[in-house]
Design an enzyme around this catalytic site. Sequence first.
Site, short mmCIF file in Angstrom:
data_model
loop_
_atom_site.label_atom_id
_atom_site.label_comp_id
_atom_site.label_asym_id
_atom_site.label_seq_id
_atom_site.Cartn_x
_atom_site.Cartn_y
_atom_site.Cartn_z
N CYS A 68 -16.63 14.88 -2.66
CA CYS A 68 -15.54 14.39 -1.82
C CYS A 68 -14.17 14.44 -2.48
O CYS A 68 -13.18 14.81 -1.83
CB CYS A 68 -15.83 12.98 -1.32
SG CYS A 68 -15.93 11.73 -2.64
N HIS A 105 -16.05 7.04 -2.41
CA HIS A 105 -15.84 8.13 -1.47
C HIS A 105 -14.36 8.22 -1.11
O HIS A 105 -13.69 7.20 -0.91
CB HIS A 105 -16.67 7.93 -0.19
CG HIS A 105 -16.50 9.03 0.80
ND1 HIS A 105 -16.81 10.34 0.52
CD2 HIS A 105 -16.02 9.04 2.07
CE1 HIS A 105 -16.54 11.10 1.57
NE2 HIS A 105 -16.07 10.33 2.52
N ASP A 120 -12.44 14.15 7.29
CA ASP A 120 -13.29 14.10 6.11
C ASP A 120 -14.01 15.43 5.93
O ASP A 120 -14.96 15.74 6.63
CB ASP A 120 -14.30 12.96 6.26
CG ASP A 120 -14.94 12.58 4.94
OD1 ASP A 120 -14.88 13.38 4.00
OD2 ASP A 120 -15.50 11.47 4.86
#
Length: 272
Positions: A68, A105, A120
């Site tokens: 991420c 995250h 995302d």
Amino acid sequence: MFDLDSYLARIALPSRVTVDAEGLARLQRAHRLAIPFENLDVRLGRAIAIDSASVFAKLVTAKRGGYCFEQNRLLLDALAAHGFAARPLLARVWLRATDVPGMTHSFSLVHIDGQDWIADAGFGGSYLPPMPLIDGAEAQGPDGARFRLTRDAQHGWMLLRDGHPGHTDGRSAGEGWEAQYSFTTDHVWDADLALANHWTSTAADSRFRQANIVSIILPRGFASLTDRHYSRRVGEDQSAATITDPRVYRMRMSLMFGIDLTPEETATLFAE
């Protein structure tokens, strides 16, 4: 200077997207279809750099994937190059959590025409389409999974998913609304990202130190390779296998996920 043309070529988009919600969705979707989620450098003992130049060199030039902090750094830079207003956020991932998880995250908050959206490109668990930051907002992914955003009294916002567990990386407990991650919209500084990335890539308790994790979304499905366990689901068609030959492991990495490993890298990862 961000090389937008090379990035667009990497994600197979012929031109820039429009600076609106539709353009955001198109950009994120192309990004996730082209660039795999993976933690292999962590497992190979390499440091994870999340500055713009390092991320571009790895994910675009070297045609690798990332997790991420890398994926969403690249997406943020691409959004800025298009003219979007966006900034990073941090989240707590609740999948299989037994206590309040840490902020491990990162994703993006995008402001479009007076409305905030979440985007995302680096959630390895499943595919989340961009969503307006509105209490009760829902969205449906191309695999049929539904997502919902709700206000949470303790953690700010909570993202929920209702969909087939076969379209995830295996952490889903089953169908029904399931917490994915929680977050606030507090400002996130580079130092916050650096600290979270350092823990995620080096702490013994981090799942990224405990298994080889690779996944990619498919036009109507999801494929993952966790250690030697391969799974692929498209619609109702699902296949799974345990890979017992390092040559097959290397071939699968290349053909399914676009990751070309050296024989030495393959030997190290397959022995884990």
